[in-house]
Design a protein around this motif. Structure first.
Motif, mmCIF file in Angstrom:
data_model
loop_
_atom_site.group_PDB
_atom_site.id
_atom_site.type_symbol
_atom_site.label_atom_id
_atom_site.label_comp_id
_atom_site.label_asym_id
_atom_site.label_seq_id
_atom_site.Cartn_x
_atom_site.Cartn_y
_atom_site.Cartn_z
ATOM 1 N N ILE A 1 -0.422 8.844 -2.333
ATOM 2 C CA ILE A 1 -1.095 8.569 -3.601
ATOM 3 C C ILE A 1 -1.307 9.897 -4.326
ATOM 4 N N ALA A 2 -0.850 9.973 -5.552
ATOM 5 C CA ALA A 2 -1.005 11.193 -6.337
ATOM 6 C C ALA A 2 -2.412 11.288 -6.904
ATOM 7 N N LEU A 3 -2.980 12.486 -6.828
ATOM 8 C CA LEU A 3 -4.239 12.813 -7.487
ATOM 9 C C LEU A 3 -3.921 13.575 -8.773
ATOM 10 N N PRO A 4 -4.880 13.750 -9.662
ATOM 11 C CA PRO A 4 -4.606 14.519 -10.878
ATOM 12 C C PRO A 4 -4.142 15.941 -10.541
ATOM 13 N N ASP A 5 -3.158 16.434 -11.277
ATOM 14 C CA ASP A 5 -2.703 17.806 -11.092
ATOM 15 C C ASP A 5 -3.877 18.758 -11.289
ATOM 16 N N GLY A 6 -3.936 19.782 -10.434
ATOM 17 C CA GLY A 6 -4.975 20.795 -10.544
ATOM 18 C C GLY A 6 -6.336 20.370 -10.048
ATOM 19 N N PHE A 7 -6.433 19.221 -9.369
ATOM 20 C CA PHE A 7 -7.740 18.674 -9.000
ATOM 21 C C PHE A 7 -8.440 19.456 -7.889
ATOM 22 N N SER A 8 -7.701 20.090 -7.007
ATOM 23 C CA SER A 8 -8.255 20.867 -5.888
ATOM 24 C C SER A 8 -9.195 20.033 -5.024
ATOM 25 N N PRO A 9 -8.695 19.010 -4.337
ATOM 26 C CA PRO A 9 -9.555 18.115 -3.569
ATOM 27 C C PRO A 9 -10.013 18.730 -2.260
ATOM 28 N N PRO B 1 -3.652 24.659 -12.746
ATOM 29 C CA PRO B 1 -3.781 23.333 -13.358
ATOM 30 C C PRO B 1 -2.570 22.438 -13.127
ATOM 31 N N GLU B 2 -1.439 23.043 -12.728
ATOM 32 C CA GLU B 2 -0.230 22.263 -12.500
ATOM 33 C C GLU B 2 -0.005 21.924 -11.024
ATOM 34 N N THR B 3 -0.828 22.447 -10.116
ATOM 35 C CA THR B 3 -0.635 22.189 -8.695
ATOM 36 C C THR B 3 -0.832 20.710 -8.397
ATOM 37 N N GLU B 4 0.099 20.126 -7.641
ATOM 38 C CA GLU B 4 0.046 18.704 -7.325
ATOM 39 C C GLU B 4 -0.712 18.477 -6.015
ATOM 40 N N TYR B 5 -1.511 17.415 -5.991
ATOM 41 C CA TYR B 5 -2.304 17.070 -4.814
ATOM 42 C C TYR B 5 -2.130 15.583 -4.506
ATOM 43 N N THR B 6 -2.264 15.249 -3.228
ATOM 44 C CA THR B 6 -2.021 13.866 -2.811
ATOM 45 C C THR B 6 -2.982 13.429 -1.721
ATOM 46 N N VAL B 7 -3.037 12.120 -1.557
ATOM 47 C CA VAL B 7 -3.675 11.467 -0.421
ATOM 48 C C VAL B 7 -2.573 10.801 0.391
ATOM 49 N N VAL B 8 -2.622 10.931 1.709
ATOM 50 C CA VAL B 8 -1.561 10.448 2.588
ATOM 51 C C VAL B 8 -2.104 9.374 3.529
ATOM 52 N N ARG B 9 -1.400 8.249 3.605
ATOM 53 C CA ARG B 9 -1.755 7.199 4.557
ATOM 54 C C ARG B 9 -1.144 7.524 5.924
ATOM 55 N N PHE C 1 0.835 -1.190 0.000
ATOM 56 C CA PHE C 1 0.000 0.000 0.000
ATOM 57 C C PHE C 1 0.878 1.251 0.000
ATOM 58 N N PRO C 2 0.776 2.097 -1.013
ATOM 59 C CA PRO C 2 1.611 3.303 -1.053
ATOM 60 C C PRO C 2 1.297 4.248 0.098
ATOM 61 N N ARG D 1 -4.637 0.309 -2.770
ATOM 62 C CA ARG D 1 -3.575 -0.699 -2.869
ATOM 63 C C ARG D 1 -2.591 -0.375 -3.982
ATOM 64 N N THR D 2 -3.095 0.074 -5.113
ATOM 65 C CA THR D 2 -2.219 0.331 -6.253
ATOM 66 C C THR D 2 -1.859 1.800 -6.437
ATOM 67 N N GLY D 3 -2.705 2.695 -5.909
ATOM 68 C CA GLY D 3 -2.516 4.118 -6.148
ATOM 69 C C GLY D 3 -3.067 4.600 -7.468
ATOM 70 N N ASP D 4 -3.596 3.674 -8.279
ATOM 71 C CA ASP D 4 -4.152 4.046 -9.577
ATOM 72 C C ASP D 4 -5.568 4.607 -9.419
ATOM 73 N N GLY D 5 -6.028 5.301 -10.443
ATOM 74 C CA GLY D 5 -7.392 5.818 -10.402
ATOM 75 C C GLY D 5 -7.741 6.591 -11.650
ATOM 76 N N ALA D 6 -8.978 7.058 -11.701
ATOM 77 C CA ALA D 6 -9.469 7.828 -12.837
ATOM 78 C C ALA D 6 -10.710 8.587 -12.398
ATOM 79 N N LEU D 7 -11.141 9.543 -13.211
ATOM 80 C CA LEU D 7 -12.357 10.281 -12.907
ATOM 81 C C LEU D 7 -13.569 9.361 -12.995
ATOM 82 N N LEU D 8 -14.395 9.402 -11.965
ATOM 83 C CA LEU D 8 -15.677 8.699 -11.974
ATOM 84 C C LEU D 8 -16.773 9.618 -12.482
ATOM 85 N N VAL D 9 -16.692 10.893 -12.096
ATOM 86 C CA VAL D 9 -17.674 11.901 -12.499
ATOM 87 C C VAL D 9 -16.925 13.101 -13.067
#
Length: 309
Positions: free
Chosen positions: A37-45, A299-307, A33-34, A72-80
């Motif tokens: 986890i990186a989110l899309p750049d510019g996502f503003s979560p 749009p270039e700002t990086e965002y993450t999720v932290v365990r 488990f990473p 588990r993988t850190g992968d993902g995509a837009l659902l909405v």
């Protein structure tokens, strides 16, 4: 704090989807488990929720898009896909796997299918503009949304099977909670039976019990502790986690049985925190989303999720 093999096994038992890689004799176990986890750049979560298996969901406060990822993988995509003027602030996956989303200044609440991203229900909770629908908690009988600038909760009743069972209503907040300038009611949680809610007031650092049926609020005795800069809440048993965004902390409180008082027992920090706003559980770990309020929102700002844990 980082997870041990024991906690991974526990998480795997809960999720049913964890495969541990083989290790050579005497080798340290590998944690799949990473930690970040990186989110899309510019996502503003803003909000994060965990769902079935190892899925997590994060909403964007700038266009209302929803990102679905894998812990588990850190992968993902837009659902909405997002829309101009949209917003997704607080989120909650209910026990039936539906994603509820608070719409901020849009004044809306939306329910999505977590598999397809289909809109299952949409509510105009209040007029857009002079409002900030901030967070949501779902109980057996209703979904409750906070408004950080108006002293009310918005309530969506639930019927058989937990399905929305009527139009949203407005529940005035009375009693000890007094709104002031700035952001007021923010994160919200509920007791197991759904009869008592917990609401944190960001600008004063106070915590309140709310009678779900009447809206009457009572201040929780924190023993002198302050919860300023509070954002999302997470209750697990009698433990309440309070994310304190600008302070880069998660306060850990032990609640009394009747929620009349709570003691600050720990403070969690992490070097990867960058203004965390909300937190979601998985196994023995927590996952915090970094909103980076103090960074340029480009749009270039990086965002993450932290365990954490």
């Amino acid at each position: 704090m980082r997870r041990t093999m024991t906690s991974l096994l526990a998480a795997g038992a809960l999720a049913g989807a964890v495969v541990l890689p083989a290790t050579s004799a005497g080798a340290a176990p590998v944690d799949p488990f990473p930690e970040v986890i990186a989110l899309p750049d510019g996502f503003s979560p803003e909000g994060i929720s965990t769902g079935r298996g190892t899925a997590f969901y994060v909403g964007s406060r700038t266009d209302g898009s929803i990102y679905r990822g894998d812990l588990r993988t850190g992968d993902g995509a837009l659902l909405v896909e997002g829309t101009p003027g949209g917003a997704a602030i607080g989120t909650e996956v209910d026990r039936r796997g539906r994603l509820w989303v608070a719409g901020g200044a849009t004044g809306t609440g939306t329910v999505y299918d977590t598999r397809t991203g289909e809109v299952l229900a949409s509510y105009a909770l209040t007029a857009p503009g002079a409002t900030f629908v901030n967070d949501v908690v779902v109980t057996r009988d209703a979904a409750y949304f906070t408004d950080s600038v108006n002293p009310v909760l918005y309530v969506v009743p639930l019927g058989p099977g937990g399905r929305p069972a009527g139009p949203a209503t407005t529940l005035p907040l009375t009693g000890d909670l007094q709104y002031q300038a700035g952001f007021n009611a923010n994160g919200i949680e509920a007791s197991p039976d759904g009869e008592t809610l917990l609401v944190v007031q960001s600008n004063t650092g106070l915590l309140f019990r709310v009678a779900a049926g009447t809206g009457v609020t009572t201040r929780v005795d924190l023993g002198g502790a302050s919860l300023t800069n509070s954002d999302g809440l997470l209750r697990q048993g009698r433990t309440l986690y309070v994310v304190r965004n600008a302070l880069q902390q998660i306060a850990v409180l032990e609640l009394a049985d009747d929620y009349a008082s709570a003691a600050l027992v720990d403070t969690l920090t992490d070097p990867d925190f960058q203004t965390p706003t909300t937190v979601a559980p998985f196994g023995s770990a927590l996952y915090a989303v970094n909103a980076r309020f103090d960074a340029p929102q480009t749009p270039e700002t990086e965002y993450t999720v932290v365990r954490v844990g």
